[in-house]
Design a protein around this motif. Structure first.
Motif, mmCIF file in Angstrom:
data_model
loop_
_atom_site.group_PDB
_atom_site.id
_atom_site.type_symbol
_atom_site.label_atom_id
_atom_site.label_comp_id
_atom_site.label_asym_id
_atom_site.label_seq_id
_atom_site.Cartn_x
_atom_site.Cartn_y
_atom_site.Cartn_z
ATOM 1 N N LYS A 93 0.835 -1.192 0.000
ATOM 2 C CA LYS A 93 0.000 0.000 0.000
ATOM 3 C C LYS A 93 0.874 1.247 0.000
ATOM 4 O O LYS A 93 1.996 1.231 0.518
ATOM 5 C CB LYS A 93 -0.915 0.009 1.224
ATOM 6 C CG LYS A 93 -1.935 -1.107 1.267
ATOM 7 C CD LYS A 93 -2.828 -0.972 2.492
ATOM 8 C CE LYS A 93 -3.883 -2.069 2.544
ATOM 9 N NZ LYS A 93 -4.758 -1.928 3.747
ATOM 10 N N VAL A 94 0.326 2.329 -0.566
ATOM 11 C CA VAL A 94 1.073 3.585 -0.667
ATOM 12 C C VAL A 94 0.175 4.753 -0.275
ATOM 13 O O VAL A 94 -0.962 4.855 -0.750
ATOM 14 C CB VAL A 94 1.601 3.816 -2.099
ATOM 15 C CG1 VAL A 94 2.122 5.241 -2.268
ATOM 16 C CG2 VAL A 94 2.701 2.817 -2.435
ATOM 17 N N LEU A 95 0.691 5.600 0.598
ATOM 18 C CA LEU A 95 0.073 6.903 0.869
ATOM 19 C C LEU A 95 0.872 7.921 0.064
ATOM 20 O O LEU A 95 2.051 8.145 0.340
ATOM 21 C CB LEU A 95 0.113 7.242 2.360
ATOM 22 C CG LEU A 95 -0.392 8.640 2.740
ATOM 23 C CD1 LEU A 95 -1.838 8.858 2.292
ATOM 24 C CD2 LEU A 95 -0.246 8.886 4.243
ATOM 25 N N LEU A 96 0.240 8.529 -0.936
ATOM 26 C CA LEU A 96 0.925 9.409 -1.882
ATOM 27 C C LEU A 96 0.570 10.864 -1.601
ATOM 28 O O LEU A 96 -0.609 11.238 -1.602
ATOM 29 C CB LEU A 96 0.524 9.025 -3.309
ATOM 30 C CG LEU A 96 1.193 9.749 -4.481
ATOM 31 C CD1 LEU A 96 2.710 9.593 -4.433
ATOM 32 C CD2 LEU A 96 0.641 9.208 -5.804
ATOM 33 N N LYS A 97 1.606 11.673 -1.354
ATOM 34 C CA LYS A 97 1.393 13.069 -0.991
ATOM 35 C C LYS A 97 2.352 13.982 -1.752
ATOM 36 O O LYS A 97 3.453 13.561 -2.132
ATOM 37 C CB LYS A 97 1.611 13.277 0.511
ATOM 38 C CG LYS A 97 0.694 12.496 1.432
ATOM 39 C CD LYS A 97 0.762 13.044 2.855
ATOM 40 C CE LYS A 97 0.290 14.485 2.907
ATOM 41 N NZ LYS A 97 0.176 14.989 4.301
ATOM 42 N N PRO A 98 1.980 15.254 -1.937
ATOM 43 C CA PRO A 98 2.908 16.202 -2.566
ATOM 44 C C PRO A 98 3.943 16.698 -1.566
ATOM 45 O O PRO A 98 3.597 17.014 -0.419
ATOM 46 C CB PRO A 98 1.988 17.338 -3.018
ATOM 47 C CG PRO A 98 0.837 17.297 -2.072
ATOM 48 C CD PRO A 98 0.644 15.850 -1.716
ATOM 49 N N PHE A 99 5.190 16.748 -1.987
ATOM 50 C CA PHE A 99 6.249 17.361 -1.186
ATOM 51 C C PHE A 99 6.497 18.748 -1.768
ATOM 52 O O PHE A 99 7.587 19.087 -2.210
ATOM 53 C CB PHE A 99 7.510 16.500 -1.217
ATOM 54 C CG PHE A 99 8.542 16.901 -0.196
ATOM 55 C CD1 PHE A 99 8.239 16.929 1.149
ATOM 56 C CD2 PHE A 99 9.836 17.225 -0.585
ATOM 57 C CE1 PHE A 99 9.185 17.290 2.099
ATOM 58 C CE2 PHE A 99 10.795 17.580 0.347
ATOM 59 C CZ PHE A 99 10.468 17.618 1.680
ATOM 60 N N MET A 100 5.439 19.519 -1.785
ATOM 61 C CA MET A 100 5.432 20.863 -2.353
ATOM 62 C C MET A 100 4.614 21.760 -1.431
ATOM 63 O O MET A 100 3.730 21.284 -0.718
ATOM 64 C CB MET A 100 4.806 20.861 -3.751
ATOM 65 C CG MET A 100 5.418 19.864 -4.714
ATOM 66 S SD MET A 100 4.513 19.829 -6.285
ATOM 67 C CE MET A 100 5.237 18.360 -7.041
ATOM 68 N N ILE A 101 4.903 23.041 -1.460
ATOM 69 C CA ILE A 101 4.200 23.969 -0.585
ATOM 70 C C ILE A 101 2.712 23.970 -0.877
ATOM 71 O O ILE A 101 1.880 24.031 0.021
ATOM 72 C CB ILE A 101 4.772 25.397 -0.726
ATOM 73 C CG1 ILE A 101 6.264 25.403 -0.407
ATOM 74 C CG2 ILE A 101 4.037 26.367 0.203
ATOM 75 C CD1 ILE A 101 6.609 24.819 0.924
#
Length: 328
Positions: free
Chosen positions: A259-267
């Motif tokens: 499983k993957v929790l996908l998030k932006p590493f952007m402001i």
């Protein structure tokens, strides 16, 4: 020639260190109190809903500096042009209420600083809202260096008494605030993301922006810091540069996670997060990870909406304004 280039680069880093740590001194004939102002310099976003990340940071800065005007500036000319076109689009504005008026007329850092100086503000602190010291921060630094070099025949006519620059979230070159310490603080700020991934029994994957011609190795350093701090599979990859999606996928598969929790590493969770990461096109990360056999959960939360991350910029601004001496 190589020796000359090395000296130029060394001189640039020295000037940058002086800029972050020391004020631009005006003459001693200055009368009356010096007016202070703050500029928050972000790449920007064209997505109205993504503005909340930047506005959250501004709100925190305003609380930390009551009575001091806090202006927003976008370093991306493309983003600025989009907002300027919307200034005269009444139909768009009716469909997108709640956008602050200053966003519609947002300017770049140079113009924003110039406007403030014209209004009598001679002590200005500029806080970078970038993730790391890459291309955008480099350009911002050169702008500040140019402004600090301005001198007048009469000392009292020097346009600025103080120009400070706050470092990005993951720090910058120099030994006053070692960037490795900034990385550790940033990793601590995202503990809630790791906790969420653990509850899901999922790996945590961040999409960063990166750059094709500027070193983005700091993303790999941040990934390593996260993994060591939490003993959990955390991966950071870039839209542009290293580590790439393919680099990330190889190590993700090796982790054994399903499983993957996908998030932006952007402001902000803007175009890249909405399309390149969470879109439905074949080259979107969500689609590619799903095809690779992973159960993917999307979290479209920009870093600026995370209070502990926003607080980093407040602290870096305080660090910049607190410096009163020249670095060696």
């Amino acid at each position: 020639m190589i020796f000359h280039r090395f000296n130029v680069a060394l001189l640039s880093f020295f000037i940058l260190a002086v800029l972050v740590a020391a004020p631009a001194q005006a003459g001693s004939h200055e009368k009356g109190p010096v007016k202070d102002a703050i500029v928050l310099a972000a790449f920007g976003t064209s997505y109205p809903e993504a503005l909340k990340s930047i506005l959250n940071i501004r709100s925190k800065v305003e609380k930390a500096y009551p009575g001091v005007p806090v202006k927003l500036a976008f370093t991306s000319s493309i983003i600025r042009d989009i907002w300027h076109e919307r200034q005269n689009d009444t139909a768009w504005q009716k469909e997108n209420t709640g956008v602050p008026a200053d966003i519609l007329g947002v300017k770049g850092p140079l113009a924003t600083i110039a406007d403030l100086q014209d209004e009598g503000y001679k002590s200005i602190a500029v806080q970078s809202l970038h993730v790391f010291a890459g291309e955008e921060f480099s350009d911002l630094t050169q702008t500040m260096i140019g402004l600090r070099s301005i001198r007048a025949l009469k000392a009292k006519s020097t346009p600025f008494k103080s120009l400070r620059l706050g470092r990005p979230a993951l720090g910058m070159p120099g030994d006053v605030y070692p960037y490795t310490e900034d990385i550790a603080i940033a990793a601590k700020a995202l503990k809630a993301d790791v906790d969420a991934a653990k509850k899901m029994n999922a790996a945590l994957v961040y999409m960063g922006h990166g750059n094709d011609f500027y070193s983005t190795g700091i993303y790999a350093e941040f990934q390593n810091a996260m993994q060591k701090a939490y003993n959990h599979p955390v991966f950071v990859a870039c839209v542009e540069g290293y580590p790439s999606y393919d680099d990330m996928l190889e190590t993700l598969k090796a982790s054994g996670s399903k499983k993957v929790l996908l998030k932006p590493f952007m402001i902000v969770a803007g175009d890249h997060a909405s399309n390149d990461m969470a879109g439905d096109e074949d080259d979107a990360w969500k689609v590619m990870l799903t095809k690779a056999g992973f159960d993917v959960t999307i979290d479209l939360t920009g870093l600026g909406c995370i209070d502990s991350w926003a607080d980093i910029y407040v602290q870096h601004l305080k660090d910049a304004t607190a410096q009163t001496h020249m670095l060696p």
